[in-house]
Design a protein around this motif. Structure first.
Motif, PDB file in Angstrom:
ATOM      1  N   TRP A  45      82.301  85.252  48.038  1.00 31.17           N
ATOM      2  CA  TRP A  45      83.515  84.839  47.319  1.00 31.17           C
ATOM      3  C   TRP A  45      83.859  85.767  46.153  1.00 31.17           C
ATOM      4  O   TRP A  45      84.816  85.491  45.419  1.00 31.17           O
ATOM      5  CB  TRP A  45      83.345  83.405  46.772  1.00 31.17           C
ATOM      6  CG  TRP A  45      83.021  82.380  47.812  1.00 31.17           C
ATOM      7  CD1 TRP A  45      83.811  82.000  48.857  1.00 31.17           C
ATOM      8  CD2 TRP A  45      81.823  81.581  47.905  1.00 31.17           C
ATOM      9  NE1 TRP A  45      83.187  81.013  49.592  1.00 31.17           N
ATOM     10  CE2 TRP A  45      81.974  80.745  49.027  1.00 31.17           C
ATOM     11  CE3 TRP A  45      80.659  81.478  47.153  1.00 31.17           C
ATOM     12  CZ2 TRP A  45      80.990  79.825  49.420  1.00 31.17           C
ATOM     13  CZ3 TRP A  45      79.678  80.556  47.540  1.00 31.17           C
ATOM     14  CH2 TRP A  45      79.855  79.755  48.660  1.00 31.17           C
ATOM     15  N   HIS A 133      85.207  69.936  46.861  1.00 29.93           N
ATOM     16  CA  HIS A 133      85.941  71.119  47.288  1.00 29.93           C
ATOM     17  C   HIS A 133      85.046  72.128  48.014  1.00 29.93           C
ATOM     18  O   HIS A 133      84.202  72.739  47.365  1.00 29.93           O
ATOM     19  CB  HIS A 133      86.588  71.786  46.064  1.00 29.93           C
ATOM     20  CG  HIS A 133      87.439  72.956  46.436  1.00 29.93           C
ATOM     21  ND1 HIS A 133      87.227  74.221  45.942  1.00 29.93           N
ATOM     22  CD2 HIS A 133      88.481  73.043  47.300  1.00 29.93           C
ATOM     23  CE1 HIS A 133      88.120  75.043  46.474  1.00 29.93           C
ATOM     24  NE2 HIS A 133      88.876  74.366  47.283  1.00 29.93           N
ATOM     25  N   PRO A 134      85.257  72.291  49.333  1.00 30.50           N
ATOM     26  CA  PRO A 134      86.188  71.614  50.228  1.00 30.50           C
ATOM     27  C   PRO A 134      85.945  70.102  50.272  1.00 30.50           C
ATOM     28  O   PRO A 134      84.847  69.638  49.993  1.00 30.50           O
ATOM     29  CB  PRO A 134      85.888  72.248  51.587  1.00 30.50           C
ATOM     30  CG  PRO A 134      85.299  73.576  51.276  1.00 30.50           C
ATOM     31  CD  PRO A 134      84.528  73.388  50.017  1.00 30.50           C
ATOM     32  N   VAL A 141      91.014  72.526  51.609  1.00 26.97           N
ATOM     33  CA  VAL A 141      90.579  73.610  50.718  1.00 26.97           C
ATOM     34  C   VAL A 141      91.764  73.919  49.808  1.00 26.97           C
ATOM     35  O   VAL A 141      92.884  74.136  50.285  1.00 26.97           O
ATOM     36  CB  VAL A 141      90.177  74.861  51.534  1.00 26.97           C
ATOM     37  CG1 VAL A 141      89.843  76.029  50.604  1.00 26.97           C
ATOM     38  CG2 VAL A 141      88.980  74.550  52.435  1.00 26.97           C
ATOM     39  N   GLU A 165      80.672  71.783  45.666  1.00 23.53           N
ATOM     40  CA  GLU A 165      81.111  72.844  46.571  1.00 23.53           C
ATOM     41  C   GLU A 165      80.140  73.046  47.729  1.00 23.53           C
ATOM     42  O   GLU A 165      80.031  74.134  48.293  1.00 23.53           O
ATOM     43  CB  GLU A 165      81.327  74.130  45.753  1.00 23.53           C
ATOM     44  CG  GLU A 165      82.418  73.893  44.709  1.00 23.53           C
ATOM     45  CD  GLU A 165      82.752  75.082  43.814  1.00 23.53           C
ATOM     46  OE1 GLU A 165      82.216  76.188  44.043  1.00 23.53           O
ATOM     47  OE2 GLU A 165      83.560  74.891  42.875  1.00 23.53           O
ATOM     48  N   ALA A 168      81.522  74.605  50.861  1.00 25.63           N
ATOM     49  CA  ALA A 168      82.287  75.857  50.747  1.00 25.63           C
ATOM     50  C   ALA A 168      81.884  76.929  51.775  1.00 25.63           C
ATOM     51  O   ALA A 168      82.759  77.602  52.328  1.00 25.63           O
ATOM     52  CB  ALA A 168      82.193  76.405  49.329  1.00 25.63           C
ATOM     53  N   THR A 171      83.850  77.081  55.210  1.00 23.24           N
ATOM     54  CA  THR A 171      85.305  77.288  55.258  1.00 23.24           C
ATOM     55  C   THR A 171      85.614  78.286  56.379  1.00 23.24           C
ATOM     56  O   THR A 171      84.977  79.340  56.473  1.00 23.24           O
ATOM     57  CB  THR A 171      85.811  77.831  53.908  1.00 23.24           C
ATOM     58  OG1 THR A 171      85.388  76.929  52.878  1.00 23.24           O
ATOM     59  CG2 THR A 171      87.329  77.932  53.890  1.00 23.24           C
ATOM     60  N   CYS A 177      88.456  80.299  50.300  1.00 22.61           N
ATOM     61  CA  CYS A 177      87.934  79.246  49.431  1.00 22.61           C
ATOM     62  C   CYS A 177      87.520  79.891  48.106  1.00 22.61           C
ATOM     63  O   CYS A 177      86.687  80.798  48.089  1.00 22.61           O
ATOM     64  CB  CYS A 177      86.740  78.551  50.087  1.00 22.61           C
ATOM     65  SG  CYS A 177      86.068  77.230  49.074  1.00 22.61           S
ATOM     66  N   PRO A 179      85.657  79.503  44.600  1.00 21.19           N
ATOM     67  CA  PRO A 179      84.789  78.640  43.796  1.00 21.19           C
ATOM     68  C   PRO A 179      85.467  78.371  42.446  1.00 21.19           C
ATOM     69  O   PRO A 179      86.057  79.288  41.859  1.00 21.19           O
ATOM     70  CB  PRO A 179      83.526  79.482  43.601  1.00 21.19           C
ATOM     71  CG  PRO A 179      83.589  80.531  44.677  1.00 21.19           C
ATOM     72  CD  PRO A 179      85.044  80.791  44.913  1.00 21.19           C
ATOM     73  N   THR A 194      75.995  72.778  44.119  1.00 25.28           N
ATOM     74  CA  THR A 194      75.991  73.248  45.505  1.00 25.28           C
ATOM     75  C   THR A 194      74.569  73.290  46.055  1.00 25.28           C
ATOM     76  O   THR A 194      73.592  73.026  45.351  1.00 25.28           O
ATOM     77  CB  THR A 194      76.679  74.632  45.618  1.00 25.28           C
ATOM     78  OG1 THR A 194      76.915  74.891  47.011  1.00 25.28           O
ATOM     79  CG2 THR A 194      75.832  75.742  45.025  1.00 25.28           C
ATOM     80  N   ALA A 283      88.016  73.447  56.642  1.00 26.23           N
ATOM     81  CA  ALA A 283      86.575  73.626  56.387  1.00 26.23           C
ATOM     82  C   ALA A 283      85.828  72.417  56.939  1.00 26.23           C
ATOM     83  O   ALA A 283      86.429  71.364  57.167  1.00 26.23           O
ATOM     84  CB  ALA A 283      86.315  73.746  54.882  1.00 26.23           C
TER      85      ALA A 283
END
Ligand SMILES: Cc1ncc(COP(=O)(O)O)c(C=O)c1O
Length: 350
Positions: A45, A133-134, A141, A165, A168, A171, A177, A179, A194, A283
């Motif tokens: 990311w 999120h997602p 997302v 997350e 994530a 996705t 996506c 963060p 996470t 996602a």
């Protein structure tokens, strides 16, 4: 997920087995786990995680609960976007905080965040926004612009955003996506939670990470008694490190398969349950199905009783989930087809 575990994780766990290495996790594994997460986050990311800003604990829900009890007082308002992963609702209630719902809205058939409603809930006195999120169960997302607006609102109203997350890495490639902590200013108003547990299918091994860039918040979490905040297992620590550092190829393969599954589910539903509502998710491996057209109070119970398929009851995700069910499609094509066939039969015999 019905798939064999990633080879690097299997190899690492086999090594532990051969060494009979089943003791406690290192007293403070945050540097090793934090470095592994940082490498993955940067490569995936472009998010720079400082390993020194992490706290390692048993699982994502423990991280969320510790944030709720450390950064909010009893009775404080916590906002969630219903329908929502049911343990969010339980955690808020069990911690004695006040649940405030900001329901997702379905525009053009797909889920989206109602930023005006969120702003109103923040203005009305929210203390924490528990963002998924997602999003589980909808697979939503958010765009970078939506996240920037969340940060702006959080700053304006003094709300802490706790961003889960964990989905994530799942996705699909056509969607970016972001963060939350990558967004400018988010370090002041947000913490992220996470783990490799969802994407690499190792939740039973027990390890998760909170990233808190604000030094006071990070210290507050570190100051919690180790018996309360730790709980990560040594196998979870090893498996998370293997997943973050060597698990990308396995995950890309699995995502490719899941991509086929999410689209196949749309075809199956069109053929067998044409009145079901379903948006192909951006996602995760969860189908969030609107079965209200079939007129049953509890479609999940009917599907289990008559079709012998276990889906999650949408009502448990909050009031907007009544009449919906959540289906896990991280299985084989044949099983998915069988599931939908059985569901259709169960709903038709209603
Ligand atoms: C959004 C979300 N958060 C947290 C969890 C649970 O994670 P853990 O087992 O690490 O607490 C899940 C599991 O499905 C999830 O979907």
């Amino acid at each position: 997920m019905d798939y064999p575990v990633a080879e690097p994780i299997r190899t690492r766990l086999q090594r532990s087995l051969e060494m009979s290495d089943f003791g406690y996790a290192p007293y403070d594994p945050r540097v090793q786990v934090g470095e592994a997460l940082a490498a993955y986050a940067q490569a995936t990311w472009g998010w720079s995680v400082d390993p020194e800003h992490t706290v390692v604990l048993a699982d994502v829900m423990r991280g969320i609960e510790l944030c709720l009890t450390t950064f909010a007082e009893p009775g404080d308002q916590v906002v969630v976007n219903t329908p929502i992963y049911p343990p969010f609702l339980g955690a808020i209630r069990d911690c004695g905080r006040t649940l405030v719902e900001s329901p997702l809205v379905w525009r053009d058939g797909g889920p989206s965040l109602d930023l005006d409603d969120l702003a109103a809930k923040f203005a009305a006195g929210a203390r924490v926004y528990l963002l998924c999120h997602p999003h589980n169960p909808s697979g939503l997302v958010l765009t970078a612009a939506e996240l920037a607006r969340i940060v702006e609102l959080a700053e304006q109203y003094g709300v802490l955003v706790v961003s889960d997350e964990v989905h994530a890495p799942l996705t699909y490639p056509e969607t970016a996506c972001t963060p939350l902590l990558k967004v400018a200013g988010a370090d002041r108003v947000a913490v992220a939670v996470t783990s490799a547990s969802k994407a690499w299918n190792i939740p039973g091994l027990k390890t998760a990470v909170v990233v808190a860039d604000d030094p006071a918040r990070h210290q507050a979490l570190l100051d919690l008694p180790v018996r309360t905040r730790m709980g990560a297992s040594i196998l979870g620590v090893h498996a998370n490190i293997a997943a973050w550092t060597q698990g990308a190829a396995w995950l890309a393969d699995v995502l490719g398969y899941l991509d086929g599954q999410r689209r196949y589910l749309a075809e199956l539903l069109a053929a067998e349950l044409p009145d079901a509502g379903y948006t192909v998710p951006a996602a995760t491996y969860l189908g969030w199905l609107d079965l209200r057209a079939y007129g049953l109070d509890d479609p999940a119970a009917a599907i289990l009783e008559r079709g012998r398929v276990a889906v999650s009851n949408g009502a448990e995700f909050g009031e907007p989930g009544i009449g919906w069910v959540r289906l896990n499609f991280a299985t084989s094509r044949a099983l998915l087809a069988d599931q939908v066939h059985r569901m259709a039969k169960a709903l038709r015999t209603g």
